[in-house]
Design a protein around this motif. Sequence first.
Motif, short mmCIF file in Angstrom:
data_model
loop_
_atom_site.label_atom_id
_atom_site.label_comp_id
_atom_site.label_asym_id
_atom_site.label_seq_id
_atom_site.Cartn_x
_atom_site.Cartn_y
_atom_site.Cartn_z
N CYS A 26 0.86 -1.18 0.00
CA CYS A 26 0.00 0.00 0.00
C CYS A 26 0.89 1.22 0.00
O CYS A 26 1.99 1.19 0.52
N LEU A 27 0.43 2.29 -0.57
CA LEU A 27 1.19 3.52 -0.67
C LEU A 27 2.52 3.29 -1.33
O LEU A 27 3.50 3.96 -1.05
N TYR A 129 0.80 3.97 7.84
CA TYR A 129 -0.05 4.30 6.70
C TYR A 129 -0.42 3.04 5.93
O TYR A 129 -1.53 2.89 5.45
N SER A 133 -4.35 2.67 5.25
CA SER A 133 -4.80 3.19 3.96
C SER A 133 -5.73 2.21 3.26
O SER A 133 -5.56 1.00 3.32
N THR A 135 -6.31 2.65 -0.05
CA THR A 135 -5.91 2.67 -1.45
C THR A 135 -4.51 2.12 -1.59
O THR A 135 -3.61 2.52 -0.86
N LEU A 154 -6.10 11.07 -9.00
CA LEU A 154 -6.50 11.06 -7.60
C LEU A 154 -5.59 10.16 -6.79
O LEU A 154 -5.20 10.49 -5.66
N ASP A 155 -5.27 8.99 -7.35
CA ASP A 155 -4.36 8.08 -6.65
C ASP A 155 -2.99 8.71 -6.43
O ASP A 155 -2.40 8.58 -5.37
N GLU A 157 -2.32 11.87 -6.19
CA GLU A 157 -2.44 12.91 -5.19
C GLU A 157 -2.44 12.32 -3.78
O GLU A 157 -1.80 12.84 -2.86
N LYS A 158 -3.17 11.21 -3.60
CA LYS A 158 -3.17 10.54 -2.29
C LYS A 158 -1.78 10.03 -1.94
O LYS A 158 -1.34 10.10 -0.79
N LEU A 161 0.32 13.01 -0.82
CA LEU A 161 -0.06 13.48 0.50
C LEU A 161 0.42 12.54 1.60
O LEU A 161 0.87 12.98 2.66
N SER A 162 0.32 11.24 1.35
CA SER A 162 0.74 10.26 2.36
C SER A 162 2.24 10.31 2.57
O SER A 162 2.72 10.27 3.71
#
Length: 466
Positions: A26-27, A129, A133, A135, A154-155, A157-158, A161-162
């Motif tokens: 993730c992330l 995270y 998370s 996503t 959008l992905d 941007e997330k 931010l993370s």
Amino acid sequence: MGGCVSTSSQGTRSSNSNREAVTPPCLGIQFSGRKRTKKTFSDHAYTLQNLHTLPNRIFTNGKSQTSCIFTQQGRKGINQDAMLVWEDFMSDDAIFCGVFDGHGPHGHLVARKVRDALPMKLLSFLYSYQGSSKTCFKGNLKKSDCGDTEKDGLDEEKLNLSWRDAFLKSYKAMDKELRSHPNLDCFCSGSTAVTLVKQGSNLFMGYIGDSRAILGSRDSSDSMVAIQLTVDLKPDLPREAERIKRCKGRVFALHDEPEVSRVWLPFDDAPGLAMARAFGDFCLKEYGVISIPEFSHRILTDRDQFIVLASDGVWDVLSNEEVVEIVSSAPTRASAARTVVDSAAREWKLKYPTSKMDDCAVVCLFLDGKMDSESDYEEQGFSSATLQSNHSGNAVESDDGQKSEPSLQRNFTVRSSDESDAHGRLPVEIEGNEETVAAEENWLGLEGVTRVNSLVQLPRFSEERP
């Protein structure tokens, strides 16, 4: 000493035979293993104390599978620079790189402490995270890989931010630990930091102070160009100066060095810090000096060749373009960092013959993940002991400085550029009148360079216990 990893996060040690287990990626975080396990605080303390045993983590002069690093002491006292390359940082394709430049009486200890603890803190926040998370992202995700452009944006941007939040929180936690450290006085000592994590085609960066990172890339005509990835966060930057003045700090340059702006207390002409952001330096934290990092995210392309991180001892005398040229024309990739330091040492003598050379530390990360063959190392005079990372001979320094790593020993990295090649240094050839020509050139220094101590009102280093 405060814990460098929260007790709820997962372990970070890995080896060929046993890797800590975690969940799917993730992330952009991809961990390998079989099972999630919960670590205790004592487990994390053991991990921190034994970081030097990790086979994929180098912090002294040498090379890894994708990088080479080198540091040399200047003429101001003990080497206060520290550096790190940590491969398999959180997944097989993730690499952490960092350069840390200490200043003040205990700057060398601060730089080493940040080098060891900051990556662990970043891992801790990334683990948290990864567990919360909803996503998931792949480390080398590109917009062209997905048909839904809006969702892809959008992905991304997330993701930004993370990662930004992880860098900001880890830097904040690092400075908080330094403030409360029982054995390390950081009141008038501190360190810069330029750090990055490369995972797949993603490059995430966080930095404070005046250490710098640049990218060597090829343009449309296939020529090598230099791209500056960070900003030298010095007090003469308008936004930095404005913040410091709002907090009652003062910013001005001394008469004998008008090009070097410094930060001063509102009631005293001290300490004269030559940077606007740093770890430590708590005497100035109420007057505008902060440890909040600048963050950036970049998608790497096939044209990008290598990244160079270095302390200001290099950038004071070499331009971005010169460093890119030196690295791209180095005899071998394993010698690139050393060649940059040798070139910087030579330029210090030519451009500032009356000034004391600053410490230099360089990390060269090659983005294609390839290094030279072993025969290339032998031809350049590198010993296997120098090139192999993290042997049992590496000493572990304690927070009070009773032990020091090999890169701080005079017989390892302190030699100046004019010492003989019998010590294993790369020869630096200067043709007939090249030195004379260089000395006569009308050379213009970089804006805001400093050729003196980062703190003008304090001794460079304190006496250490034998």
